[in-house]
Design a protein around this motif. Structure first.
Motif, PDB file in Angstrom:
ATOM      1  N   ASP A 218      32.669   6.682  18.423  1.00 58.49           N
ATOM      2  CA  ASP A 218      32.242   6.629  17.023  1.00 58.49           C
ATOM      3  C   ASP A 218      32.785   7.857  16.307  1.00 58.49           C
ATOM      4  O   ASP A 218      33.045   8.897  16.916  1.00 58.49           O
ATOM      5  CB  ASP A 218      30.708   6.631  16.938  1.00 58.49           C
ATOM      6  CG  ASP A 218      30.120   5.242  17.099  1.00 58.49           C
ATOM      7  OD1 ASP A 218      30.798   4.257  16.760  1.00 58.49           O
ATOM      8  OD2 ASP A 218      28.976   5.145  17.589  1.00 58.49           O
ATOM      9  N   THR A 221      37.180   7.361  12.463  1.00 58.08           N
ATOM     10  CA  THR A 221      37.900   6.717  11.355  1.00 58.08           C
ATOM     11  C   THR A 221      38.701   7.720  10.528  1.00 58.08           C
ATOM     12  O   THR A 221      39.777   7.389  10.031  1.00 58.08           O
ATOM     13  CB  THR A 221      36.938   5.933  10.445  1.00 58.08           C
ATOM     14  OG1 THR A 221      35.904   6.820   9.983  1.00 58.08           O
ATOM     15  CG2 THR A 221      36.320   4.767  11.175  1.00 58.08           C
ATOM     16  N   SER A 253      34.862   1.431  15.765  1.00 57.43           N
ATOM     17  CA  SER A 253      36.119   2.175  15.705  1.00 57.43           C
ATOM     18  C   SER A 253      37.304   1.260  15.984  1.00 57.43           C
ATOM     19  O   SER A 253      38.373   1.411  15.381  1.00 57.43           O
ATOM     20  CB  SER A 253      36.094   3.334  16.704  1.00 57.43           C
ATOM     21  OG  SER A 253      35.158   4.321  16.303  1.00 57.43           O
ATOM     22  N   ALA A 297      31.483   6.308   9.431  1.00 57.73           N
ATOM     23  CA  ALA A 297      32.821   5.745   9.255  1.00 57.73           C
ATOM     24  C   ALA A 297      33.218   5.684   7.784  1.00 57.73           C
ATOM     25  O   ALA A 297      32.381   5.517   6.897  1.00 57.73           O
ATOM     26  CB  ALA A 297      32.876   4.342   9.850  1.00 57.73           C
TER      27      ALA A 297
END
Length: 450
Positions: A218, A221, A253, A297
């Motif tokens: 995670d 991004t 992701s 993200a």
């Protein structure tokens, strides 16, 4: 281990995990004393009945007197290679591997001339292995003074995770022999998060972007977005994704990466379908929805603004390409041409999340990591439990020594570049060719039921 703990599947799709029991009153299960092994096993059974993909195959009358790990194993379907359980208060119950303890992996090969050699295939950045001086392409001759052979390789490897320090005799491969031998001591320790590596190759005015991605944590991004900003600014026209050692991680992701590649998708384009048991049902998620499950993200529109808008992509794979990285391969296929180069992937066509006792105070310290969903792409295609086969089969070990990842002459990468630039593949003609893999040190890790 981290890769197998990072599925961020939609938790609100299923009933919360703070339940005490899902048993019917007439099931006839005794009320075992709180804190007993049997009490913990009943909690495990209740949890699995609710979430486990193969819940309908679980035994009706399991033996509650087994140890918790053995009891959990007794519930699993023969089709299940990946579910596991750990005691959060006992580190010895967690899956162990050479990679997650020391930061490297190796393969034992039988060469065309019959010789057996052990090659280091992966060394993580900022790992104990790197700090000790190990490099991809080195040969291991001995472990703790014992010469490695085809017959003792698995035994030697299985003993390493039970140690906190061990010694390797290593050397370089030159003219079909090991030279420059030396002893290296490797200590157990932490490997820092692996960075994404990118390069741009150019020939005859055509630019090709190369992206090596070790895993899908995670929060990646921003990194992915920056890499594609650089690719787009440079005028990249072709893309190679190197996922050969990528065990997976966050589906969010993986979705973010996929949003940066093709043209013709929108925030509402379907990315994935999860299919669970009768409690989990079927859930479809768009690109935007799946990306958003990582709270940190970048959103779909921000990412897709920097997409390369390609109609094809090249993906390098091995038997260790698994889970979220397999989702990238399968779930891009409805939107562009995927040319896979290398070996058949592992075959983890499923996802899950951790289940633990949320009662306060906590009464059970065990944490379950079961298979909860099978995953499918926008066309309903999935079912790759035997792995995803490449269009271009290439043996990474066809020529030794192994070159650094990202080297244009490295076997898998050069195969992709040759395809892009319409060249014939050229490899060294040595006795190393077609080296048969006898054993790989990361196999016990990917099958975490061991």
């Amino acid at each position: 281990m981290k890769s197998f703990l990072q599925f961020r599947v939609l938790l609100i799709l299923v009933i919360g995990i703070s339940f005490v029991s899902c048993r019917d009153a007439d099931e006839g299960i005794p009320d075992f004393p709180e804190g007993s092994t049997e009490y913990k096993n009943v909690w495990v059974q209740d949890s699995m009945k609710r979430y486990y993909y193969w819940a309908d195959q679980m035994p009706a009358k399991p033996d509650y007197h087994l140890s918790v790990k053995d009891f959990f194993q007794s519930l699993l379907s023969p089709q299940d290679r990946f579910s596991y359980i750990v005691d959060t208060q006992d580190s010895s119950t967690y899956p162990r591997s050479i990679r997650n303890m020391y930061g490297f992996d190796y393969a034992i090969l039988q060469l065309g001339n019959g010789d057996v050699v052990t090659v280091i295939k992966l060394v993580l950045n900022n790992s104990p292995a790197m700090n000790a001086g190990l490099k991809r392409g080195m040969m291991i001759k001995k472990i703790n003074g014992t010469l490695i052979t085809a017959s003792n390789a698995e035994q030697l490897t299985s003993s390493i995770p039970n140690q906190t320090v061990f010694e390797l005799t290593v050397g370089d491969w030159q003219n079909n022999t090991i030279v420059n031998e030396k002893n290296i001591t490797v200590y157990y320790g932490y490997s820092f998060e692996q960075s994404v590596m990118s390069k741009i190759f150019e020939e005859n005015g055509k630019k090709t972007g190369y992206l090596y991605i070790y895993d899908f944590p995670d929060g990646m991004t921003q990194t992915l977005n920056q890499k594609f900003i650089e690719f787009k600014a440079a005028g990249v026209q072709e893309l190679i994704l190197d996922l050969r050692y990528n065990y997976g991680g966050s589906v969010s992701s993986a979705a973010a990466l996929c949003s940066l590649i093709p043209s013709g998708i929108t925030a509402n384009s379907q990315f994935i379908t999860y299919k669970g048991n009768k409690n989990g049902g079927e859930v479809k998620r768009t690109f935007a929805q799946q990306i958003a499950y990582d709270p940190n993200a970048l959103d779909f529109n921000t990412l897709h603004a920097n997409a390369l808008g390609l109609n094809k992509v090249y993906i390098l794979t091995s038997n260790n390409t698994a889970s979220a990285s397999e989702i990238v391969i399968n779930n891009l296929k409805p939107y562009l041409q995927v040319t896979q180069i290398g070996q058949v992937t592992l075959g983890k066509d499923m996802a899950g999340f951790a289940i633990e006792d949320k009662r306060k105070p906590k009464k059970v310290t065990w944490q379950i990591h079961p298979v909860i969903y099978k995953v499918f792409n926008a066309n309903g295609e999935g079912g790759y439990s035997n792995g995803i086969s490449p269009q271009i089969m290439v043996n990474e070990y066809i020529a030794l020594p192994l070159l650094p990842l990202g080297d244009s002459n490295e076997t898998l990468l050069s195969s992709a570049l040759n395809k892009i630039y319409s060249k014939s593949a050229i490899y060294k003609s040595t006795s190393d060719q077609n080296g048969e893999v006898l054993f790989e040190s990361d196999k016990p890790f990917v099958d975490v039921r061991r």
